[in-house]
Write an enzyme that holds these catalytic residues in place. Structure first.
Site, mmCIF file in Angstrom:
data_model
loop_
_atom_site.group_PDB
_atom_site.id
_atom_site.type_symbol
_atom_site.label_atom_id
_atom_site.label_comp_id
_atom_site.label_asym_id
_atom_site.label_seq_id
_atom_site.Cartn_x
_atom_site.Cartn_y
_atom_site.Cartn_z
ATOM 1 N N HIS A 192 -2.953 6.304 4.651
ATOM 2 C CA HIS A 192 -1.518 6.417 4.930
ATOM 3 C C HIS A 192 -0.996 7.762 4.427
ATOM 4 C CE1 HIS A 192 -1.608 2.370 6.182
ATOM 5 N NE2 HIS A 192 -0.940 1.785 5.209
ATOM 6 N N CYS A 207 0.820 -1.222 0.000
ATOM 7 C CA CYS A 207 0.000 0.000 0.000
ATOM 8 C C CYS A 207 0.848 1.265 0.000
ATOM 9 C CB CYS A 207 -0.943 -0.011 1.206
ATOM 10 S SG CYS A 207 -0.154 -0.454 2.766
#
Length: 330
Positions: free
Chosen positions: A235, A126
């Protein structure tokens, strides 16, 4: 188009089903797959309920595409069996990413490496995905020399149990089992995944290796520090990029704003910059705080944010599937 979603009851698997539906992927038959304990249970897709089947039954059904989010050991065991049955596997685990015979793909950056012969395709980490979405176009123009990345990663990257831990700590409930070695509420853990022999975590090692494979360029250096923060929706990354060639800030913003899937949010006079709160539920990668590093030449600082469950996992996998369909590779 017969599509299997392996790990369909998990956090990423659920988002995969949602993204397939939202993007109207041409699914004519959905085959949800999960662990043996979930076989016979139901998952919802497009207002219909579908019965979860076993891995064996899913392989026998010979789906055109199988999107995996069920962990590395599961992928290592079963992805080759799907491939042998003629299915193209898009795998979200770390199992195949650095295998020299497998492609590691972010569609906007390197989908053109894919062929009909690629039966197991790796979905990157990710944090890597949102990083290369920015590094890719800048590398083409200015030539990367060195990248330093520090991540601020959501608890959703660890899974549902980590979300439960954060929420229980917020509410003061001490009965929920902890998945982190310390509390995460009001804290930041410089510890994503397990530590390797060189004292880097596996997450940091992925960040240091995967971008080079995706960009097809191992001439630049990259180092990383990955931190878990008490955030539930995306994130963030602070990135310092040294180039071989000089750059212009306005041109950097123009290049990034013209990159498919990237949104520039960079107006500090109005306090406009990317934040995980606003990335949640979105498929784009957001970049801002674009500025020169005043300590050395040809060096850029910027801030990158993305929803780790969507572009960082599910959406990227579905985009790979879309590319395969659009280019008659399945």
């Amino acid at each position: 188009m017969k599509v299997a979603v392996v790990g369909s009851t998990g956090m990423v698997g659920q988002v995969m089903l949602k993204v397939l539906e939202e993007r109207n992927f041409p699914v004519t038959e959905l085959i949800p797959v999960a662990s043996e304990k979930s076989v016979g249970k139901k998952v919802k897709y497009k207002q219909e309920e579908f019965t979860i089947v076993s891995m064996k039954d899913a392989i026998a059904a010979k789906p055109d595409i199988a999107i995996f989010s069920a962990g590395g050991s599961t992928s290592l065991e079963f992805a080759p069996l799907f491939a042998e049955a003629g299915t193209t596997v898009i795998d979200n685990s770390s199992a195949w990413r650095m295998d020299p015979d497998k492609k590691l793909v972010v569609p906007e950056i390197n989908a053109d490496v894919l062929t009909k012969e690629d039966k197991i395709i790796a979905n990157p980490n990710c944090s890597t995905i949102q990083l290369v979405m920015v590094l890719g176009p800048l590398n083409k123009k200015y030539d990367l020399k060195r990248v330093i990345v520090s991540t601020y990663q959501s608890v959703t990257g660890t899974g549902k149990a980590a979300v439960d831990q954060l929420n229980s700590e917020i509410s003061g409930d001490e009965t929920i089992a902890k998945v982190y070695p310390y509390q995460i509420f009001k804290n930041a853990l410089p510890h994503c995944d397990v530590f390797a022999d060189d004292d880097y975590t596996k997450e940091e090692i992925k960040l240091m290796k995967e971008p080079k494979k995706i960009l097809g360029d191992d001439t630049f250096n990259l180092t990383a520090t990955a931190v878990r923060v008490p955030v539930q929706g995306g994130h963030s990354e602070s990135v310092n990029i040294e180039f071989e060639n000089e750059f212009d800030l306005d041109e950097v913003r123009k290049i990034l704003s013209e990159t498919p899937g990237v949104v520039v949010v960079d107006n500090v006079k109005n306090n406009e910059y990317p934040m995980p709160l606003y990335s949640e539920g979105k498929d784009e990668v957001f970049v801002g705080r674009i500025r020169r590093d005043l300590s050395q030449p040809k060096t850029l600082n910027l801030w990158i944010v993305a929803d780790n469950l969507r572009k960082g996992a599910a959406t990227n996998a579905v985009q790979i599937a879309e590319y395969l369909v659009a280019n008659n590779l399945v």
